[in-house]
Design a protein around this motif. Structure first.
Motif, PDB file in Angstrom:
ATOM      1  N   SER A  74      40.128  -7.551 -95.999  1.00 47.29           N
ATOM      2  CA  SER A  74      38.701  -7.716 -95.736  1.00 47.29           C
ATOM      3  C   SER A  74      38.442  -8.743 -94.644  1.00 47.29           C
ATOM      4  O   SER A  74      38.916  -9.888 -94.710  1.00 47.29           O
ATOM      5  N   GLU A 245      30.908  -7.593-104.473  1.00 43.48           N
ATOM      6  CA  GLU A 245      32.068  -6.830-104.022  1.00 43.48           C
ATOM      7  C   GLU A 245      32.521  -5.914-105.156  1.00 43.48           C
ATOM      8  O   GLU A 245      32.014  -5.989-106.286  1.00 43.48           O
ATOM      9  N   ILE A 273      32.135  -8.945 -99.571  1.00 38.55           N
ATOM     10  CA  ILE A 273      32.426  -7.559 -99.219  1.00 38.55           C
ATOM     11  C   ILE A 273      32.054  -7.346 -97.758  1.00 38.55           C
ATOM     12  O   ILE A 273      31.032  -7.863 -97.277  1.00 38.55           O
TER      13      ILE A 273
END
Length: 286
Positions: A74, A245, A273
């Motif tokens: 991420s 997330e 996220i």
């Protein structure tokens, strides 16, 4: 201290671990481990939140942090790791391959290898989450905790077993990353061939023996939720103005699927996220 707050009118409560400056609960475990170990250098592997927390705790303790993440990790989470001043390395296709690289690095260059989920002090750090929610809601009927490597659930469930033994202790993992669920059913560590969930905090393929031993003795139910159910829960939180997330959505995914004893507390583990993924999930439900 993260608040325990009602969520809707039907007896659901949220323990908001997403409100910390790092956007996730992991700081509690990292701070506890580094305080106990007091290394000069800490080396760890992470899909993101644990790495950021380790770097955060290391910076406060004057410790050099080296963090390995899988390729494709991420962007939001690796940015947090960078911001905390860690030395960042990309290695492997998934969390467990990154962990192997981190372990090798620690062995070759020195430093304390901090394996997320294998440190007893980490469990004690997370036990505070259970104590805090019980201070605010002393008699929950159920508490639902998402499971990646299991450390969070171990800590929270220890507090429940000690202070609220009648509360149902429910673990939930991603169906696409079932190693800990399979280990719970088998009564021993079982490694999985897959960990392909967008909920990267749950994307564990290789079970940690200590975590399996501890969690198996505490979890009373263990359920799996699908990628579709996780996405629906992300959207349900978004509708209430809460950005989460994938891992944080898992307890609500279960609560949306079936009736849990009330009052039920859902642990909201984090908000980190990537924007593109979050936007895709939100628009896919329209």
């Amino acid at each position: 201290m993260a608040a325990t707050t009602p969520f809707g009118p039907d007896g659901l409560w949220l323990k908001r671990e997403d409100e910390h400056e790092l956007g996730a609960f992991k700081w509690r475990g990292a701070a506890a481990v580094l305080e106990e170990r007091r290394p000069d250098v800490v080396v760890t592997a992470s899909t993101g939140n644990h790495g950021a927390a380790t770097a955060w705790a290391a910076r406060r303790a004057g410790v050099r942090a080296v963090v390995f993440v899988p390729r494709g990790a991420s962007t939001a989470k690796t940015r947090l790791i960078d911001e905390q001043g860690a030395e960042l390395h990309y290695a492997g296709a998934d969390m467990d391959e990154a962990k192997a690289a981190a372990r090798a690095h620690a062995g070759e260059h020195g430093g304390f290898f901090f394996e997320d989920g294998a440190e007893p002090a980490q469990f004690r750090g997370y036990e505070a989450i259970g104590d805090e929610l019980l201070d605010e809601l002393p008699e929950p009927a159920a508490v639902v905790v998402p499971v990646g490597n299991g450390a969070l659930a171990i800590g929270v469930f220890r507090a429940l077993a000690r202070r609220a033994p009648s509360a149902l202790r429910v673990a939930v993992a991603a169906a696409e990353a079932p190693a800990m669920w399979e280990s719970w059913h088998a009564g021993a560590p079982v490694d999985s061939e897959r960990s392909g969930t967008f909920a990267d905090g749950l994307a564990v393929r290789v079970a940690i023996p200590l975590a399996v031993t501890e969690l198996n003795a505490l979890a009373q139910r263990f359920e799996l939720v699908s990628e579709h159910e996780l996405e629906a829960a992300v959207r349900a939180y978004a509708a209430a103005g809460i950005r989460v997330e994938g891992a944080a959505a898992a307890p609500l995914a279960l609560a949306l699927r079936e009736e849990l004893p009330r009052p039920a507390v859902l642990i909201v583990t984090g908000r980190n996220i990537d924007d593109a993924l979050y936007d895709r999930i939100l628009t896919s439900g329209t």
